[in-house]
Design a protein around this motif. Structure first.
Motif, PDB file in Angstrom:
ATOM      1  N   THR A 217      36.324  -5.458  50.487  1.00 18.85           N
ATOM      2  CA  THR A 217      35.054  -5.666  51.063  1.00 18.85           C
ATOM      3  C   THR A 217      34.945  -6.104  52.236  1.00 18.85           C
ATOM      4  OG1 THR A 217      34.216  -6.169  48.702  1.00 18.85           O
ATOM      5  CG2 THR A 217      32.783  -6.680  50.656  1.00 18.85           C
ATOM      6  N   HIS A 219      32.561  -7.852  54.625  1.00 23.54           N
ATOM      7  CA  HIS A 219      31.338  -8.334  54.723  1.00 23.54           C
ATOM      8  C   HIS A 219      31.039  -8.641  56.093  1.00 23.54           C
ATOM      9  CE1 HIS A 219      31.777  -9.993  50.560  1.00 23.54           C
ATOM     10  NE2 HIS A 219      32.887 -10.162  51.079  1.00 23.54           N
ATOM     11  N   SER A 246      31.798 -13.291  47.543  1.00 25.06           N
ATOM     12  CA  SER A 246      33.244 -13.267  47.594  1.00 25.06           C
ATOM     13  C   SER A 246      33.621 -12.987  46.205  1.00 25.06           C
ATOM     14  CB  SER A 246      34.006 -14.476  48.009  1.00 25.06           C
ATOM     15  OG  SER A 246      33.524 -14.694  49.321  1.00 25.06           O
ATOM     16  N   ASP A 252      38.644  -9.818  50.378  1.00 24.91           N
ATOM     17  CA  ASP A 252      37.337 -10.045  51.143  1.00 24.91           C
ATOM     18  C   ASP A 252      37.768 -10.177  52.613  1.00 24.91           C
ATOM     19  OD1 ASP A 252      35.285 -10.489  48.962  1.00 24.91           O
ATOM     20  OD2 ASP A 252      36.607 -11.836  48.403  1.00 24.91           O
TER      21      ASP A 252
END
Length: 394
Positions: A217, A219, A246, A252
């Protein structure tokens, strides 16, 4: 009598020619040749060869092309310490501390280019300086130095899986782009570009060894106060990041700053940062649009369609409809055929060059209430399998 006159005439002419040649040799390097018409003075080439291209083609291989036939000498590679990558290249390099030197040099047929094999392989994503001297056939030389990064011989294959274009600052919930790793490898050399938000706001992946089956991911921003918890998980510890959303079982990563990472009308691509070749793409659009609003959107969309990545066309009418995304952080634009792709390509060696997709493989997910706990379940699932609850309820 004639013979005597000829000798008297020839001597001063010869002396004069010798004097002219001597002066020319002092003032500028020359060569000469005897022709039927007499002695021809040929000015020498005093221009050093120029380096026209410098390409890293392997962990131990560098390719150089020059403006003329060349010979290379004094080749050394130096590793830059972390944090010093942006410093100017020093004028004097200590050859005794070189990371690697040339093991062999293979020249092209015309002699204008060559491939250099190094004694030691470079490390993926590390910063280096290449130093060497280039000579041409007349002896002119050029000393040059070039920064470069270690070559990625095993790039990872990433697939767009989920995108959220909204954020809520008071909840520390930011936009995100989630990827599924189709093939183990290193992420160095990949970059994510949103056509709506321009090349200048792209994200470049660091050197990370990732495994097939990982969710990653990215962010979209880091708000003030999140600096100590919004941490990049570039190693084996996937619990390092503690910021909101998270995931302890997924990787992350965080894009610094507060710029948007994707928009509701957009073409988002993951591509090779050197060749600019698109590896995956997703087309997004609010309803009612028939033309892209930025030239870069058009360029990316047409390229993705031409390559066969986006199957149905390059117009906004062929994009995933993002209506409803602006009003809630509990929604996301989610790929719905990921499980089928995973099953089909368990053996990553069978992966095609591109995974074909279209708007039919995606939709905007919605939140819902758990029938037992009455808890609201978000349709946005960073780090987890995607929700299959559509916004329109179908």
């Amino acid at each position: 009598m004639k013979k005597k006159l000829f000798k008297e005439w020839a001597r001063p002419v010869f002396l004069a020619m010798t004097l002219v040649i001597g002066v020319l040799l002092v003032l500028s390097p020359v060569s000469c040749r005897l022709t039927e018409e007499g002695l021809e003075i040929i000015p020498a080439d005093t221009t050093a060869p120029s380096v026209e291209s410098f390409d890293v083609v392997g962990s131990k291989s560098i390719s150089i092309a020059c403006s003329e036939k060349i010979v290379l000498d004094k080749i050394s590679v130096f590793e830059l310490e972390a944090g010093n990558e942006d410093e100017e290249i020093p004028l004097v390099l200590d050859e005794e501390n070189a990371f690697a030197v040339a093991d062999s040099i293979t020249y092209s047929e015309d002699g204008k280019s060559c491939e250099i094999s190094l004694t030691v392989p470079t490390n993926v994503g590390k910063s280096y300086i290449f130093s060497g001297t280039v000579y041409d056939i007349t002896g002119n030389s050029l000393e040059f130095a070039q920064k470069f990064y270690g070559y990625n011989e095993n790039p990872a294959r990433l697939l767009f899986n989920e995108i959220r274009t909204t954020y809520k600052k008071d909840k520390e919930a930011v936009e995100f782009i989630e990827f599924y790793c189709l093939k183990s490898g290193n992420t160095y050399g990949l970059e994510v570009v949103s056509a709506a938000n321009t090349e200048s706001k792209k994200y470049v992946f660091p050197s990370i060894e990732v495994k097939q089956g990982e969710f990653i991911t990215l962010h979209g921003k880091i708000f003030e106060g999140m600096e100590d918890t919004a941490l990049d998980e570039t190693g084996d510890d996937l619990t390092l990041s503690r910021a909101n959303e998270s995931c302890d079982t997924a990787r992350d990563l965080w894009k610094s700053g507060t710029d948007k990472i994707a928009s509701n009308t957009d073409v988002v691509v993951v591509r090779d940062c050197v060749s600019k070749e698109i590896k995956d793409a997703v087309l997004l659009s609010l309803s009612g649009k028939t033309e892209w609003t930025k030239a870069l959107m058009t360029e990316f969309a047409e390229s993705a369609f031409a390559k066969g990545i986006w199957k149905d066309g390059s117009s906004p009418v062929n994009a995933v409809c993002t209506d409803g995304m602006s009003s809630s952080i509990l929604r996301s634009i989610s790929r719905q055929n990921t499980a089928e792709i995973i099953e089909k390509y368990k053996d990553s060696s069978t992966l095609p060059e591109f995974i074909k997709t279209s708007a039919n493989d995606w939709f905007v997910t919605n939140s819902y209430k758990d029938s037992d706990t009455k808890e609201t379940i978000s349709g946005a699932t960073p780090g987890y399998e995607n929700s299959n609850v559509p916004l329109n309820g179908e």
